[in-house]
Structure formats: structure tokens, C-alpha cells
Design a protein around this motif. Structure first.
Motif, PDB file in Angstrom:
ATOM      1  N   HIS A  33       0.828  -1.219   0.000  1.00 21.77           N
ATOM      2  CA  HIS A  33       0.000   0.000   0.000  1.00 21.77           C
ATOM      3  C   HIS A  33       0.859   1.264   0.000  1.00 21.77           C
ATOM      4  N   VAL A  34       1.893   1.272  -0.830  1.00 24.88           N
ATOM      5  CA  VAL A  34       2.747   2.449  -0.939  1.00 24.88           C
ATOM      6  C   VAL A  34       2.425   3.203  -2.218  1.00 24.88           C
ATOM      7  N   THR A  35       2.834   4.456  -2.267  1.00 23.09           N
ATOM      8  CA  THR A  35       2.756   5.244  -3.490  1.00 23.09           C
ATOM      9  C   THR A  35       4.172   5.374  -4.020  1.00 23.09           C
ATOM     10  N   VAL A  36       4.384   4.888  -5.228  1.00 26.54           N
ATOM     11  CA  VAL A  36       5.718   4.906  -5.840  1.00 26.54           C
ATOM     12  C   VAL A  36       5.864   6.173  -6.673  1.00 26.54           C
ATOM     13  N   ILE A  37       6.920   6.917  -6.398  1.00 23.75           N
ATOM     14  CA  ILE A  37       7.282   8.090  -7.191  1.00 23.75           C
ATOM     15  C   ILE A  37       8.651   7.776  -7.769  1.00 23.75           C
ATOM     16  N   ASP A  38       8.721   7.594  -9.079  1.00 26.41           N
ATOM     17  CA  ASP A  38       9.961   7.078  -9.671  1.00 26.41           C
ATOM     18  C   ASP A  38      10.926   8.141 -10.173  1.00 26.41           C
ATOM     19  N   THR A  40      10.928  10.114 -12.638  1.00 25.09           N
ATOM     20  CA  THR A  40      11.089  10.273 -14.082  1.00 25.09           C
ATOM     21  C   THR A  40      10.130  11.316 -14.635  1.00 25.09           C
ATOM     22  N   GLY A  41       9.292  11.852 -13.765  1.00 27.95           N
ATOM     23  CA  GLY A  41       8.268  12.786 -14.219  1.00 27.95           C
ATOM     24  C   GLY A  41       6.915  12.105 -14.404  1.00 27.95           C
ATOM     25  N   ALA A  42       6.892  10.780 -14.299  1.00 27.75           N
ATOM     26  CA  ALA A  42       5.628  10.044 -14.400  1.00 27.75           C
ATOM     27  C   ALA A  42       4.786  10.358 -13.163  1.00 27.75           C
ATOM     28  N   PRO A  43       3.466  10.249 -13.284  1.00 22.96           N
ATOM     29  CA  PRO A  43       2.629  10.524 -12.106  1.00 22.96           C
ATOM     30  C   PRO A  43       2.853   9.472 -11.015  1.00 22.96           C
ATOM     31  N   PRO A  44       2.601   9.850  -9.748  1.00 20.27           N
ATOM     32  CA  PRO A  44       2.717   8.882  -8.642  1.00 20.27           C
ATOM     33  C   PRO A  44       1.811   7.682  -8.877  1.00 20.27           C
ATOM     34  N   ARG A  45       2.263   6.507  -8.433  1.00 21.84           N
ATOM     35  CA  ARG A  45       1.494   5.269  -8.606  1.00 21.84           C
ATOM     36  C   ARG A  45       1.096   4.737  -7.237  1.00 21.84           C
ATOM     37  N   PRO A  46      -0.135   5.006  -6.800  1.00 22.51           N
ATOM     38  CA  PRO A  46      -0.588   4.493  -5.499  1.00 22.51           C
ATOM     39  C   PRO A  46      -0.957   3.016  -5.595  1.00 22.51           C
ATOM     40  N   GLY A  47      -1.099   2.377  -4.425  1.00 20.12           N
ATOM     41  CA  GLY A  47      -1.535   0.982  -4.391  1.00 20.12           C
ATOM     42  C   GLY A  47      -0.495   0.001  -4.874  1.00 20.12           C
ATOM     43  N   MET A  48       0.749   0.248  -4.532  1.00 17.63           N
ATOM     44  CA  MET A  48       1.837  -0.599  -5.003  1.00 17.63           C
ATOM     45  C   MET A  48       2.463  -1.378  -3.847  1.00 17.63           C
ATOM     46  N   THR A  49       3.145  -2.472  -4.209  1.00 13.44           N
ATOM     47  CA  THR A  49       3.921  -3.277  -3.273  1.00 13.44           C
ATOM     48  C   THR A  49       5.364  -3.275  -3.747  1.00 13.44           C
ATOM     49  N   VAL A  50       6.287  -3.103  -2.789  1.00 13.29           N
ATOM     50  CA  VAL A  50       7.718  -3.098  -3.090  1.00 13.29           C
ATOM     51  C   VAL A  50       8.386  -4.163  -2.223  1.00 13.29           C
ATOM     52  N   ILE A  75       5.275  -4.902   5.846  1.00 13.49           N
ATOM     53  CA  ILE A  75       4.973  -3.604   6.457  1.00 13.49           C
ATOM     54  C   ILE A  75       3.857  -2.961   5.662  1.00 13.49           C
ATOM     55  N   ASP A  76       2.702  -2.786   6.301  1.00 10.46           N
ATOM     56  CA  ASP A  76       1.567  -2.130   5.669  1.00 10.46           C
ATOM     57  C   ASP A  76       1.769  -0.631   5.814  1.00 10.46           C
ATOM     58  N   ALA A  77       2.039   0.052   4.714  1.00  9.95           N
ATOM     59  CA  ALA A  77       2.337   1.475   4.751  1.00  9.95           C
ATOM     60  C   ALA A  77       1.088   2.336   4.573  1.00  9.95           C
ATOM     61  N   ARG A  78      -0.068   1.737   4.571  1.00  8.26           N
ATOM     62  CA  ARG A  78      -1.312   2.492   4.400  1.00  8.26           C
ATOM     63  C   ARG A  78      -1.400   3.559   5.491  1.00  8.26           C
ATOM     64  N   GLY A  79      -1.614   4.791   5.098  1.00  9.40           N
ATOM     65  CA  GLY A  79      -1.757   5.896   6.042  1.00  9.40           C
ATOM     66  C   GLY A  79      -0.448   6.445   6.554  1.00  9.40           C
ATOM     67  N   SER A  80       0.690   5.902   6.113  1.00 12.44           N
ATOM     68  CA  SER A  80       1.992   6.416   6.554  1.00 12.44           C
ATOM     69  C   SER A  80       2.338   7.669   5.761  1.00 12.44           C
ATOM     70  N   THR A  81       3.123   8.519   6.361  1.00 13.58           N
ATOM     71  CA  THR A  81       3.565   9.722   5.648  1.00 13.58           C
ATOM     72  C   THR A  81       5.063   9.797   5.628  1.00 13.58           C
TER      73      THR A  81
END
Length: 81
Positions: A33-38, A40-50, A75-81
């Protein structure tokens, strides 16, 4: 001697150094449940697993689609900042 420093008793120190075995690798870390910001200028991708193992990202994908290694610490990152 450095103040506060302690020495291991000789038998313990010898046992540790003579064991010759390496420490087992820590289990993989799975962040869900992380948001990936890569960056590269691509939009953030929520709902990801790393999946991170041996200090490297080993897998990345949508939540529920990435296989989890066993053993792994999840580690459930939902709601983490």
C-alpha cells in the motif's frame, strides 16, 4: 582502555571468532500500500507493493500481484507519511 569499554570473556570471544558461519540474511521486507514516485516525471502510482531483499528492490507491482518471498517481514504502509 576506553572508559566504559568492555571485553568479551576469552572463551566467548574464541567461540564467536571460531564459528566461521556467516550471519543468516535478514528476511526480505515487503512494503504494501505504498505510493511509488519514480523521479522520471511520471505521475505517482498508489496501491503498489515493493519487495526489498539484500539491500535492493527485487520486485515492484500492484498490491496483490507481487509474490511475497518466504520468509518476509510485511509492512503495511497504508496511512503512513
Amino acid at each position: 582502555m576506553i572508559p566504559g569499554a568492555r571485553l568479551l570473556p576469552l572463551p566467548l570471544a574464541l567461540a564467536v571468532s571460531a564459528s566461521g558461519s556467516e550471519m543468516p540474511a535478514p528476511p526480505a521486507l515487503v512494503f504494501t500500500h505504498v505510493t511509488v514516485i519514480d523521479a522520471t516525471g511520471a505521475p505517482p502510482r498508489p496501491g503498489m507493493t515493493v519487495v526489498v531483499a539484500d539491500g535492493r528492490i527485487r520486485a515492484l507491482g500492484r498490491d496483490g500481484e507481487v509474490p511475497r518471498p518466504d520468509p518476509a517481514r510485511v509492512i503495511d504502509a497504508r496511512g503512513s507519511t
